[in-house]
Write a protein that holds these residues in place. Structure first.
Motif, PDB file in Angstrom:
ATOM      1  N   SER A  24       8.579  14.804  -6.563  1.00 27.71           N
ATOM      2  CA  SER A  24       7.614  13.698  -6.573  1.00 27.71           C
ATOM      3  C   SER A  24       7.172  13.339  -5.159  1.00 27.71           C
ATOM      4  CB  SER A  24       8.232  12.475  -7.257  1.00 27.71           C
ATOM      5  OG  SER A  24       8.615  12.784  -8.571  1.00 27.71           O
ATOM      6  N   GLN A  25       8.132  13.347  -4.228  1.00 25.41           N
ATOM      7  CA  GLN A  25       7.794  13.074  -2.823  1.00 25.41           C
ATOM      8  C   GLN A  25       6.788  14.100  -2.306  1.00 25.41           C
ATOM      9  OE1 GLN A  25       8.552  10.464  -1.157  1.00 25.41           O
ATOM     10  NE2 GLN A  25      10.611   9.736  -1.587  1.00 25.41           N
ATOM     11  N   LYS A  26       6.999  15.370  -2.662  1.00 25.93           N
ATOM     12  CA  LYS A  26       6.044  16.411  -2.237  1.00 25.93           C
ATOM     13  C   LYS A  26       4.662  16.138  -2.816  1.00 25.93           C
ATOM     14  CE  LYS A  26       8.845  19.251   0.007  1.00 25.93           C
ATOM     15  NZ  LYS A  26       9.395  20.452  -0.651  1.00 25.93           N
ATOM     16  N   SER A  27       4.643  15.700  -4.061  1.00 28.85           N
ATOM     17  CA  SER A  27       3.373  15.427  -4.726  1.00 28.85           C
ATOM     18  C   SER A  27       2.634  14.263  -4.073  1.00 28.85           C
ATOM     19  CB  SER A  27       3.641  15.130  -6.198  1.00 28.85           C
ATOM     20  OG  SER A  27       2.457  15.082  -6.935  1.00 28.85           O
ATOM     21  N   LEU A  28       3.370  13.238  -3.673  1.00 25.03           N
ATOM     22  CA  LEU A  28       2.748  12.045  -3.090  1.00 25.03           C
ATOM     23  C   LEU A  28       2.312  12.254  -1.642  1.00 25.03           C
ATOM     24  CD1 LEU A  28       5.095   9.262  -4.533  1.00 25.03           C
ATOM     25  CD2 LEU A  28       2.728   9.747  -5.209  1.00 25.03           C
ATOM     26  N   LYS A  29       2.698  13.378  -1.055  1.00 25.20           N
ATOM     27  CA  LYS A  29       2.325  13.647   0.334  1.00 25.20           C
ATOM     28  C   LYS A  29       0.995  14.382   0.470  1.00 25.20           C
ATOM     29  CE  LYS A  29       6.964  13.455   2.324  1.00 25.20           C
ATOM     30  NZ  LYS A  29       8.088  14.206   2.943  1.00 25.20           N
ATOM     31  N   VAL A  30       0.306  14.561  -0.637  1.00 23.77           N
ATOM     32  CA  VAL A  30      -1.066  15.084  -0.570  1.00 23.77           C
ATOM     33  C   VAL A  30      -1.886  14.124   0.296  1.00 23.77           C
ATOM     34  CG1 VAL A  30      -3.148  15.531  -1.915  1.00 23.77           C
ATOM     35  CG2 VAL A  30      -0.908  16.239  -2.792  1.00 23.77           C
ATOM     36  N   ASP A  31      -2.678  14.653   1.199  1.00 21.57           N
ATOM     37  CA  ASP A  31      -3.331  13.840   2.237  1.00 21.57           C
ATOM     38  C   ASP A  31      -4.026  12.599   1.705  1.00 21.57           C
ATOM     39  OD1 ASP A  31      -2.424  15.565   4.147  1.00 21.57           O
ATOM     40  OD2 ASP A  31      -4.301  16.678   4.356  1.00 21.57           O
ATOM     41  N   ARG A  32      -4.925  12.769   0.760  1.00 25.12           N
ATOM     42  CA  ARG A  32      -5.697  11.621   0.262  1.00 25.12           C
ATOM     43  C   ARG A  32      -4.801  10.588  -0.402  1.00 25.12           C
ATOM     44  NH1 ARG A  32      -8.479   8.851  -0.357  1.00 25.12           N
ATOM     45  NH2 ARG A  32      -9.835   9.000  -2.157  1.00 25.12           N
ATOM     46  N   VAL A  33      -3.776  11.068  -1.120  1.00 26.43           N
ATOM     47  CA  VAL A  33      -2.854  10.156  -1.805  1.00 26.43           C
ATOM     48  C   VAL A  33      -1.981   9.441  -0.782  1.00 26.43           C
ATOM     49  CG1 VAL A  33      -0.983   9.997  -3.497  1.00 26.43           C
ATOM     50  CG2 VAL A  33      -2.852  11.626  -3.848  1.00 26.43           C
ATOM     51  N   SER A  34      -1.528  10.166   0.219  1.00 23.11           N
ATOM     52  CA  SER A  34      -0.723   9.565   1.276  1.00 23.11           C
ATOM     53  C   SER A  34      -1.512   8.486   2.012  1.00 23.11           C
ATOM     54  CB  SER A  34      -0.260  10.650   2.253  1.00 23.11           C
ATOM     55  OG  SER A  34       0.513  10.099   3.285  1.00 23.11           O
ATOM     56  N   GLU A  35      -2.800   8.756   2.287  1.00 25.08           N
ATOM     57  CA  GLU A  35      -3.649   7.762   2.952  1.00 25.08           C
ATOM     58  C   GLU A  35      -3.840   6.525   2.073  1.00 25.08           C
ATOM     59  OE1 GLU A  35      -7.203   9.898   3.713  1.00 25.08           O
ATOM     60  OE2 GLU A  35      -6.286  11.242   5.195  1.00 25.08           O
ATOM     61  N   LEU A  36      -3.968   6.755   0.772  1.00 29.39           N
ATOM     62  CA  LEU A  36      -4.111   5.641  -0.167  1.00 29.39           C
ATOM     63  C   LEU A  36      -2.858   4.758  -0.152  1.00 29.39           C
ATOM     64  CD1 LEU A  36      -5.480   4.152  -2.544  1.00 29.39           C
ATOM     65  CD2 LEU A  36      -4.441   5.856  -4.062  1.00 29.39           C
ATOM     66  N   LEU A  37      -1.693   5.384  -0.159  1.00 33.96           N
ATOM     67  CA  LEU A  37      -0.438   4.627  -0.133  1.00 33.96           C
ATOM     68  C   LEU A  37      -0.308   3.811   1.148  1.00 33.96           C
ATOM     69  CD1 LEU A  37       2.055   7.265  -1.591  1.00 33.96           C
ATOM     70  CD2 LEU A  37       1.259   5.176  -2.702  1.00 33.96           C
ATOM     71  N   LEU A  92      -5.988  -3.985   8.763  1.00 34.82           N
ATOM     72  CA  LEU A  92      -6.006  -3.985   7.303  1.00 34.82           C
ATOM     73  C   LEU A  92      -7.248  -3.240   6.808  1.00 34.82           C
ATOM     74  CD1 LEU A  92      -4.012  -5.248   5.317  1.00 34.82           C
ATOM     75  CD2 LEU A  92      -5.580  -7.160   5.052  1.00 34.82           C
ATOM     76  N   ALA A  93      -7.021  -2.005   6.351  1.00 34.66           N
ATOM     77  CA  ALA A  93      -8.140  -1.159   5.924  1.00 34.66           C
ATOM     78  C   ALA A  93      -8.635  -1.579   4.545  1.00 34.66           C
ATOM     79  CB  ALA A  93      -7.706   0.305   5.909  1.00 34.66           C
ATOM     80  N   SER A  94      -9.937  -1.456   4.347  1.00 33.72           N
ATOM     81  CA  SER A  94     -10.536  -1.774   3.048  1.00 33.72           C
ATOM     82  C   SER A  94     -10.430  -0.565   2.129  1.00 33.72           C
ATOM     83  CB  SER A  94     -12.002  -2.169   3.221  1.00 33.72           C
ATOM     84  OG  SER A  94     -12.107  -3.323   4.031  1.00 33.72           O
ATOM     85  N   LEU A  95     -10.223  -0.835   0.857  1.00 32.88           N
ATOM     86  CA  LEU A  95     -10.151   0.243  -0.129  1.00 32.88           C
ATOM     87  C   LEU A  95     -11.562   0.640  -0.542  1.00 32.88           C
ATOM     88  CD1 LEU A  95      -7.233  -1.100  -2.324  1.00 32.88           C
ATOM     89  CD2 LEU A  95      -7.158   0.866  -0.816  1.00 32.88           C
ATOM     90  N   THR A  96     -11.794   1.938  -0.603  1.00 31.91           N
ATOM     91  CA  THR A  96     -13.106   2.457  -0.970  1.00 31.91           C
ATOM     92  C   THR A  96     -13.214   2.607  -2.487  1.00 31.91           C
ATOM     93  OG1 THR A  96     -12.392   4.762  -0.857  1.00 31.91           O
ATOM     94  CG2 THR A  96     -13.167   3.739   1.196  1.00 31.91           C
ATOM     95  N   GLU A  97     -14.417   2.914  -2.945  1.00 33.74           N
ATOM     96  CA  GLU A  97     -14.623   3.151  -4.382  1.00 33.74           C
ATOM     97  C   GLU A  97     -13.809   4.361  -4.839  1.00 33.74           C
ATOM     98  OE1 GLU A  97     -18.301   4.128  -7.464  1.00 33.74           O
ATOM     99  OE2 GLU A  97     -18.724   3.306  -5.461  1.00 33.74           O
ATOM    100  N   GLU A  98     -13.706   5.372  -3.958  1.00 33.75           N
ATOM    101  CA  GLU A  98     -12.915   6.561  -4.296  1.00 33.75           C
ATOM    102  C   GLU A  98     -11.432   6.207  -4.430  1.00 33.75           C
ATOM    103  OE1 GLU A  98     -15.158   6.414  -1.927  1.00 33.75           O
ATOM    104  OE2 GLU A  98     -16.716   7.772  -2.693  1.00 33.75           O
ATOM    105  N   ASP A  99     -10.968   5.296  -3.576  1.00 32.05           N
ATOM    106  CA  ASP A  99      -9.577   4.839  -3.663  1.00 32.05           C
ATOM    107  C   ASP A  99      -9.323   4.171  -5.004  1.00 32.05           C
ATOM    108  OD1 ASP A  99      -8.925   5.714  -1.092  1.00 32.05           O
ATOM    109  OD2 ASP A  99      -9.555   3.819  -0.178  1.00 32.05           O
ATOM    110  N   MET A 100     -10.250   3.304  -5.412  1.00 32.44           N
ATOM    111  CA  MET A 100     -10.074   2.578  -6.662  1.00 32.44           C
ATOM    112  C   MET A 100     -10.141   3.501  -7.874  1.00 32.44           C
ATOM    113  SD  MET A 100      -9.463  -0.333  -5.459  1.00 32.44           S
ATOM    114  CE  MET A 100      -9.440  -1.371  -6.916  1.00 32.44           C
ATOM    115  N   THR A 101     -10.831   4.620  -7.721  1.00 27.23           N
ATOM    116  CA  THR A 101     -10.871   5.619  -8.796  1.00 27.23           C
ATOM    117  C   THR A 101      -9.572   6.415  -8.841  1.00 27.23           C
ATOM    118  OG1 THR A 101     -13.267   5.835  -8.550  1.00 27.23           O
ATOM    119  CG2 THR A 101     -12.131   7.613  -9.716  1.00 27.23           C
TER     120      THR A 101
END
Length: 418
Positions: A201-214, A288-297
């Protein structure tokens, strides 16, 4: 008047002393209370100094005014060692009657940064009840090499006379633990499925876009945790929007499911959170970064993908029931869940691939044993989770042959005894 008062108070004091005479330290009642305090200290992991606490002393005085609480030295020098020897004898006797024993071992570090190793035994007693006992928790200042840990396991098996019970071993996936099993010559050696799921699961969550979202969600959560004003505005928004008054959850790096908890709570509260962040009543930090529409998707898709893993981890976090029979069914369920789908977002596809690369193949060396365990569990005895009928037939054939052989051994043993 003073003389009269003094003379009239004497009989009252004598009566009080008469009815509340101190218990003799060697009386059955006093010994029982002292032993109960020792049990309380051990069972609830209390410091010895608890016997000196004013509240604890008041409680015992109300319960038994005649009892005199011994000082902590009595517990450290006598009562706790006596209790340890008593429990150790009972566990050793129970272990001697066990047919097979499984042991688990893990290293950990205390808050004082002292290194320890804990070894636990698991077995079925004569009443068919699963028993769990911590055999040893000891400082381990040597290097945590596979060789040193293997020697420790051998020593534990020898000390508790379980080496001849063909023990099984459960550890995490660390290389030193895998080598320890080889060095201790313990077979089978099962890798903890909960730890395996955590790694994949840790490997899965380290995908770049997902890691940035977290990272973004984590910063927002930290902001609310550190700002009383923002927390108060969030409560107001929750009330206005008729939402539950829940706090945001901060994740822990070593526990993947805490990241999922963080996302789930943020998604539940996102209308109130976003409205709070737009409020003029609070001052947002520059980082404090703003969440984008892609993040919310992406957030609900990540939650949907990882939720079955959370369910599996919860099912496997058992102490009173064996979990080895659930490994194969969970494997099959997750392998199917993480198959690629054309409708997946790109990030979800990469997450699935990362998970499969780490998870698939972890138990190939032990697959037959896991199938046997599943067959012997009434919930999975038909192996419905297996789509390959050839594999099903092979498992049933092998297991039937083994049962027939065991019956023959029992028959020969009975004949020889008679």
């Amino acid at each position: 008047m003073a003389t009269v008062a003094a003379s009239t108070s004497t009989p009252a004091q004598s009566i009080s002393t008469f009815f509340h005479a101190p218990l003799a330290t060697n009386s059955a009642r006093s010994k029982a209370i002292t032993e109960a305090i020792a049990f309380f200290i051990c069972k609830d992991i209390q410091p010895y100094s608890v016997v000196e606490n004013e509240g604890f002393q008041y409680l015992l005085h109300i319960l038994e005014p005649r009892y005199h609480i011994p000082n902590r030295k009595l517990f450290t020098d006598k009562e706790i060692p006596l209790l340890y020897e008593k429990v150790r004898h009972e566990i050793a006797k129970s272990l001697s009657n066990a047919k097979r024993v499984a042991i688990t071992v893990d290293g950990w570090t205390s808050r004082a940064t002292d290194s320890y190793v804990t070894v636990t035994a698991h077995y079925i007693d004569e009443e068919w009840v699963l028993q769990n006992h911590v055999l040893q928790t000891r400082p381990f200042n040597e290097a945590h090499t596979g060789n040193n840990l293997g020697l420790l396991l051998k020593d534990v098996c020898c000390t508790w006379n379980i080496a001849d019970k063909n023990p099984a071993l459960v550890t995490d996936n660390a290389k030193n633990m895998l080598l320890a099993g080889v060095r201790a010559e313990i077979n089978p050696h099962v890798r903890c499925i909960a730890h395996t799921l955590n790694l994949a699961s840790q490997k899965s969550l380290k995908v770049d876009r997902v890691s940035e979202l977290l990272v973004k969600v984590r910063k927002i959560t930290t902001f609310f945790h550190r700002s009383p004003q923002a927390t108060e505005v969030l409560r107001e928004m929750q009330a206005q929007l008729h939402m539950p008054n829940h706090k945001l959850i901060h994740d822990v790096p070593t526990r993947w499911n805490s990241s999922l908890d963080m996302l789930e709570r943020f998604w539940e509260q996102q209308p109130a959170v976003l409205n709070t962040l737009l409020s003029r009543k609070i001052k947002r930090g520059e980082g404090l970064a703003s969440l984008t529409e892609e993040d919310m998707t992406l957030i609900p898709e990540v939650i949907k993908l990882m939720s079955p893993l959370k369910v599996a981890t919860t099912l496997l976090s058992e102490e009173k029931h064996p979990t080895i029979s659930m490994i194969s069914p969970i494997q099959a369920k997750l392998q199917k869940h993480f198959q690629p789908d054309e409708s997946d977002l790109l990030e979800i596809s990469v997450m699935k691939e990362r998970f499969r690369q780490d998870f698939d193949g972890r138990y190939t060396y032990l697959q037959d044993l896991l199938y046997y365990a599943a067959v012997l569990d009434p919930r999975f005895k038909d192996l419905a989770f297996l789509e390959d009928h050839g594999t099903k037939d092979m498992v049933f054939t092998k297991l039937t042959a083994e049962v027939v052989m065991m019956e023959e051994e029992v028959r020969i043993y009975s004949i020889n005894r008679s």
